[in-house]
Design a protein around this motif. Structure first.
Motif, PDB file in Angstrom:
ATOM      1  N   THR A   2       0.840  -1.187   0.000  1.00 13.47           N
ATOM      2  CA  THR A   2       0.000   0.000   0.000  1.00 13.47           C
ATOM      3  C   THR A   2       0.881   1.245   0.000  1.00 13.47           C
ATOM      4  OG1 THR A   2      -0.182  -0.078   2.407  1.00 13.47           O
ATOM      5  CG2 THR A   2      -1.967  -1.117   1.138  1.00 13.47           C
ATOM      6  N   LEU A   3       0.293   2.360  -0.359  1.00 12.14           N
ATOM      7  CA  LEU A   3       1.031   3.610  -0.521  1.00 12.14           C
ATOM      8  C   LEU A   3       1.744   4.044   0.751  1.00 12.14           C
ATOM      9  CD1 LEU A   3       1.824   5.901  -2.382  1.00 12.14           C
ATOM     10  CD2 LEU A   3      -0.388   6.968  -1.917  1.00 12.14           C
ATOM     11  N   ASP A   4       1.180   3.774   1.911  1.00 12.89           N
ATOM     12  CA  ASP A   4       1.813   4.181   3.162  1.00 12.89           C
ATOM     13  C   ASP A   4       3.111   3.410   3.434  1.00 12.89           C
ATOM     14  OD1 ASP A   4       0.047   1.902   3.661  1.00 12.89           O
ATOM     15  OD2 ASP A   4       0.603   2.153   5.768  1.00 12.89           O
ATOM     16  N   GLN A   5       3.360   2.308   2.735  1.00 12.16           N
ATOM     17  CA  GLN A   5       4.560   1.492   2.917  1.00 12.16           C
ATOM     18  C   GLN A   5       5.676   1.851   1.949  1.00 12.16           C
ATOM     19  OE1 GLN A   5       2.581  -2.233   2.238  1.00 12.16           O
ATOM     20  NE2 GLN A   5       2.374  -2.637   4.428  1.00 12.16           N
ATOM     21  N   ILE A  14      -0.120   3.199  -9.184  1.00 17.78           N
ATOM     22  CA  ILE A  14      -1.339   2.836  -8.459  1.00 17.78           C
ATOM     23  C   ILE A  14      -2.019   1.679  -9.180  1.00 17.78           C
ATOM     24  CG2 ILE A  14      -3.616   3.618  -7.717  1.00 17.78           C
ATOM     25  CD1 ILE A  14      -2.418   6.433  -7.443  1.00 17.78           C
ATOM     26  N   ARG A  67      -3.387   4.075   3.147  1.00 17.32           N
ATOM     27  CA  ARG A  67      -3.537   2.617   3.318  1.00 17.32           C
ATOM     28  C   ARG A  67      -4.604   2.033   2.392  1.00 17.32           C
ATOM     29  NH1 ARG A  67      -3.019   4.086   9.027  1.00 17.32           N
ATOM     30  NH2 ARG A  67      -0.857   3.649   9.559  1.00 17.32           N
ATOM     31  N   ASN A  68      -5.443   2.873   1.831  1.00 20.36           N
ATOM     32  CA  ASN A  68      -6.501   2.410   0.919  1.00 20.36           C
ATOM     33  C   ASN A  68      -6.039   2.323  -0.533  1.00 20.36           C
ATOM     34  OD1 ASN A  68      -8.922   2.177   2.652  1.00 20.36           O
ATOM     35  ND2 ASN A  68      -8.473   4.323   3.061  1.00 20.36           N
ATOM     36  N   ILE A  69      -4.778   2.667  -0.798  1.00 23.46           N
ATOM     37  CA  ILE A  69      -4.278   2.704  -2.171  1.00 23.46           C
ATOM     38  C   ILE A  69      -3.222   1.618  -2.352  1.00 23.46           C
ATOM     39  CG2 ILE A  69      -3.112   4.120  -3.901  1.00 23.46           C
ATOM     40  CD1 ILE A  69      -4.300   6.549  -2.334  1.00 23.46           C
ATOM     41  N   THR A  70      -3.509   0.684  -3.231  1.00 26.09           N
ATOM     42  CA  THR A  70      -2.578  -0.399  -3.521  1.00 26.09           C
ATOM     43  C   THR A  70      -1.684   0.028  -4.669  1.00 26.09           C
ATOM     44  OG1 THR A  70      -4.278  -1.994  -2.883  1.00 26.09           O
ATOM     45  CG2 THR A  70      -2.407  -2.849  -4.145  1.00 26.09           C
TER      46      THR A  70
END
Length: 76
Positions: A2-5, A14, A67-70
């Motif tokens: 996810t984007l936060d990682q 995305i 966290r909602n963005i893969t």
């Protein structure tokens, strides 16, 4: 992933935008759409929010929303 990682300075494409209702609609309206390249520019001192570069502009996004963005990390 996810984007936060995604680490600072790394880019990714995305793959999917999660969330439901107004949250998902807001993320899409901000330009966070599938197949868009995004780069993490910096992170606030306490780790939240993230500053992202996409579509030629900078966007600040909360970790909770990121966290909602893969994403698929780009090989460099």
């Amino acid at each position: 992933m996810t984007l936060d990682q995604l680490p600072i300075g790394k880019s990714g494409r995305i793959a999917a935008v999660g969330g439901q209702g107004a949250l998902r609609h807001r993320l899409l309206d901000m330009g966070l759409t599938p197949r868009t390249m995004v780069t993490v520019v910096k992170v606030a001192p306490m780790g939240d929010p993230l500053e992202l570069r996409l579509r030629g502009y900078l966007l600040t996004l909360r970790l909770e929303d990121a966290r909602n963005i893969t994403i698929e990390e780009e090989a460099q």
